[in-house]
Design a protein around this motif. Structure first.
Motif, PDB file in Angstrom:
ATOM      1  N   TYR A  60    -112.514 -12.079  -8.264  1.00  0.00           N
ATOM      2  CA  TYR A  60    -113.588 -11.495  -9.047  1.00  0.00           C
ATOM      3  C   TYR A  60    -114.439 -12.570  -9.703  1.00  0.00           C
ATOM      4  O   TYR A  60    -113.946 -13.633 -10.091  1.00  0.00           O
ATOM      5  CB  TYR A  60    -113.029 -10.582 -10.137  1.00  0.00           C
ATOM      6  CG  TYR A  60    -112.197  -9.449  -9.595  1.00  0.00           C
ATOM      7  CD1 TYR A  60    -112.801  -8.290  -9.133  1.00  0.00           C
ATOM      8  CD2 TYR A  60    -110.814  -9.538  -9.539  1.00  0.00           C
ATOM      9  CE1 TYR A  60    -112.045  -7.246  -8.622  1.00  0.00           C
ATOM     10  CE2 TYR A  60    -110.052  -8.500  -9.035  1.00  0.00           C
ATOM     11  CZ  TYR A  60    -110.674  -7.357  -8.572  1.00  0.00           C
ATOM     12  OH  TYR A  60    -109.919  -6.324  -8.066  1.00  0.00           O
ATOM     13  N   ALA A  61    -115.732 -12.270  -9.841  1.00  0.00           N
ATOM     14  CA  ALA A  61    -116.607 -13.122 -10.626  1.00  0.00           C
ATOM     15  C   ALA A  61    -116.231 -13.021 -12.101  1.00  0.00           C
ATOM     16  O   ALA A  61    -115.792 -11.967 -12.574  1.00  0.00           O
ATOM     17  CB  ALA A  61    -118.063 -12.711 -10.425  1.00  0.00           C
ATOM     18  N   ASP A  62    -116.411 -14.124 -12.834  1.00  0.00           N
ATOM     19  CA  ASP A  62    -116.068 -14.130 -14.248  1.00  0.00           C
ATOM     20  C   ASP A  62    -116.841 -13.067 -15.035  1.00  0.00           C
ATOM     21  O   ASP A  62    -116.325 -12.505 -16.004  1.00  0.00           O
ATOM     22  CB  ASP A  62    -116.343 -15.508 -14.852  1.00  0.00           C
ATOM     23  CG  ASP A  62    -115.362 -16.560 -14.380  1.00  0.00           C
ATOM     24  OD1 ASP A  62    -115.689 -17.760 -14.498  1.00  0.00           O
ATOM     25  OD2 ASP A  62    -114.268 -16.200 -13.896  1.00  0.00           O
ATOM     26  N   SER A  63    -118.061 -12.761 -14.603  1.00  0.00           N
ATOM     27  CA  SER A  63    -118.906 -11.822 -15.319  1.00  0.00           C
ATOM     28  C   SER A  63    -118.402 -10.384 -15.266  1.00  0.00           C
ATOM     29  O   SER A  63    -118.798  -9.561 -16.096  1.00  0.00           O
ATOM     30  CB  SER A  63    -120.338 -11.888 -14.772  1.00  0.00           C
ATOM     31  OG  SER A  63    -120.366 -11.555 -13.394  1.00  0.00           O
ATOM     32  N   VAL A  64    -117.530 -10.061 -14.294  1.00  0.00           N
ATOM     33  CA  VAL A  64    -117.053  -8.691 -14.141  1.00  0.00           C
ATOM     34  C   VAL A  64    -115.535  -8.577 -14.241  1.00  0.00           C
ATOM     35  O   VAL A  64    -115.001  -7.461 -14.209  1.00  0.00           O
ATOM     36  CB  VAL A  64    -117.511  -8.079 -12.803  1.00  0.00           C
ATOM     37  CG1 VAL A  64    -119.022  -8.057 -12.713  1.00  0.00           C
ATOM     38  CG2 VAL A  64    -116.916  -8.836 -11.626  1.00  0.00           C
ATOM     39  N   LYS A  65    -114.860  -9.701 -14.361  1.00  0.00           N
ATOM     40  CA  LYS A  65    -113.405  -9.696 -14.434  1.00  0.00           C
ATOM     41  C   LYS A  65    -112.927  -8.799 -15.576  1.00  0.00           C
ATOM     42  O   LYS A  65    -113.480  -8.816 -16.660  1.00  0.00           O
ATOM     43  CB  LYS A  65    -112.890 -11.120 -14.623  1.00  0.00           C
ATOM     44  CG  LYS A  65    -111.383 -11.262 -14.506  1.00  0.00           C
ATOM     45  CD  LYS A  65    -110.965 -12.718 -14.609  1.00  0.00           C
ATOM     46  CE  LYS A  65    -109.463 -12.876 -14.456  1.00  0.00           C
ATOM     47  NZ  LYS A  65    -109.051 -14.299 -14.552  1.00  0.00           N
ATOM     48  N   ASP A  66    -111.906  -8.000 -15.323  1.00  0.00           N
ATOM     49  CA  ASP A  66    -111.301  -7.049 -16.258  1.00  0.00           C
ATOM     50  C   ASP A  66    -112.080  -5.741 -16.367  1.00  0.00           C
ATOM     51  O   ASP A  66    -111.640  -4.819 -17.056  1.00  0.00           O
ATOM     52  CB  ASP A  66    -111.109  -7.647 -17.654  1.00  0.00           C
ATOM     53  CG  ASP A  66    -110.197  -8.855 -17.659  1.00  0.00           C
ATOM     54  OD1 ASP A  66    -110.450  -9.782 -18.453  1.00  0.00           O
ATOM     55  OD2 ASP A  66    -109.224  -8.876 -16.880  1.00  0.00           O
TER      56      ASP A  66
END
Length: 125
Positions: A60-66
């Motif tokens: 996942y990209a950091d911007s959408v992680k979680d």
């Protein structure tokens, strides 16, 4: 040659949830690494999420992680992108992609051979 068709986009308010679908024909999703990318008007196409062909590891990209989950349903020959806690900056056209021969470096646009037509996601504040 595999064809990919995205669906499930729409208009919703910030904080809402949405599930995008990528249906494959002419090939099976288990034979490809699969990825989701998004592109806002006037901006670059950016990586969102990917799942490996072997083992099913996800990235996942950091911007959408979680907030985002990618998954594969082999029986339905479909890949999904579940998105929660959506923000206005998530507004974009979302594209599904398949990589036929490469199963690594899946955040890079260049590794993918096939692309869907895209589905619009609009998040209002």
């Amino acid at each position: 040659q595999v064809q990919l068709i995205e669906s499930g986009g729409g208009l919703l308010q910030a904080g809402g949830s949405l599930r995008l679908s990528c249906a494959a024909s002419g090939g099976t999703v288990s034979s490809y690494a699969m990825g989701w990318f998004r592109q806002a008007p006037g901006k670059e196409r950016d990586f969102v999420a990917a799942i490996r062909r072997s083992g099913g590891d996800t990235y996942y990209a950091d911007s959408v992680k979680d907030r985002v989950t990618i998954s594969r349903d082999t029986a339905k020959n479909t890949v999904y992108l579940q998105m929660n806690s959506l923000k206005p900056e998530d507004t974009a056209v979302y594209y599904c992609a398949a990589a036929s021969t490469i199963d690594y470096g899946l955040g890079d646009l260049s590794v993918y051979d096939y692309w869907g037509q895209g589905t619009q996601v609009t998040v209002s504040s």
